[in-house]
Write a protein that holds these residues in place. Structure first.
Motif, PDB file in Angstrom:
ATOM      1  N   VAL A   1     -45.041 -39.400 -17.807  1.00 44.23           N
ATOM      2  CA  VAL A   1     -44.474 -38.793 -19.014  1.00 44.23           C
ATOM      3  C   VAL A   1     -45.112 -37.451 -19.341  1.00 44.23           C
ATOM      4  O   VAL A   1     -44.568 -36.673 -20.121  1.00 44.23           O
ATOM      5  CB  VAL A   1     -44.563 -39.741 -20.233  1.00 44.23           C
ATOM      6  N   SER A   2     -46.254 -37.152 -18.734  1.00 47.21           N
ATOM      7  CA  SER A   2     -46.915 -35.869 -18.972  1.00 47.21           C
ATOM      8  C   SER A   2     -47.831 -35.564 -17.793  1.00 47.21           C
ATOM      9  O   SER A   2     -48.515 -36.450 -17.285  1.00 47.21           O
ATOM     10  CB  SER A   2     -47.734 -35.932 -20.260  1.00 47.21           C
ATOM     11  N   LYS A   3     -47.813 -34.307 -17.374  1.00 47.47           N
ATOM     12  CA  LYS A   3     -48.705 -33.867 -16.301  1.00 47.47           C
ATOM     13  C   LYS A   3     -49.177 -32.468 -16.633  1.00 47.47           C
ATOM     14  O   LYS A   3     -48.380 -31.601 -16.997  1.00 47.47           O
ATOM     15  CB  LYS A   3     -47.986 -33.878 -14.953  1.00 47.47           C
ATOM     16  N   SER A   4     -50.480 -32.242 -16.522  1.00 45.88           N
ATOM     17  CA  SER A   4     -51.036 -30.919 -16.791  1.00 45.88           C
ATOM     18  C   SER A   4     -52.301 -30.744 -15.960  1.00 45.88           C
ATOM     19  O   SER A   4     -52.773 -31.679 -15.323  1.00 45.88           O
ATOM     20  CB  SER A   4     -51.352 -30.760 -18.282  1.00 45.88           C
ATOM     21  N   GLU A   5     -52.827 -29.544 -15.979  1.00 43.45           N
ATOM     22  CA  GLU A   5     -54.107 -29.260 -15.338  1.00 43.45           C
ATOM     23  C   GLU A   5     -55.017 -28.637 -16.369  1.00 43.45           C
ATOM     24  O   GLU A   5     -54.570 -27.946 -17.279  1.00 43.45           O
ATOM     25  CB  GLU A   5     -53.926 -28.321 -14.148  1.00 43.45           C
TER      26      GLU A   5
END
Length: 86
Positions: free
Chosen positions: A40-44
């Motif tokens: 549902v969410s992906k970030s770096e």
């Protein structure tokens, strides 16, 4: 590599907060999945040497239980949290 991660607030209302202590600066992928395993969410983000507090806004998530994964060079953290109504 010495790294420790701890979720600070559970249940979560508007944002997830966690502390990370590491002896080395590094980039990590942060993934949040629901109970069915759907991403549902992906970030770096960048983790910095020493102890730092990080926050992830979660106002768009529905209430329920979620998993958080942080992956990086020598890090593979898995945790779970509950998104609640405030």
């Amino acid at each position: 590599l010495q790294t420790s991660i701890a979720i600070l607030n559970n249940p979560v209302y508007n944002e997830l907060a966690f502390y990370c202590q590491t002896d080395k600066k590094m980039s990590v992928a942060i993934e949040i999945s629901d109970m069915s395993g759907k991403l549902v969410s992906k970030s770096e983000d960048m983790l910095y040497s020493g102890k730092s507090k990080y926050t992830i806004p979660l106002t768009a998530l529905a209430t329920g239980m979620y998993f958080i994964t942080l992956k990086g060079n020598g890090i593979n953290f898995n945790g779970k949290f509950v998104k609640a109504i405030h």
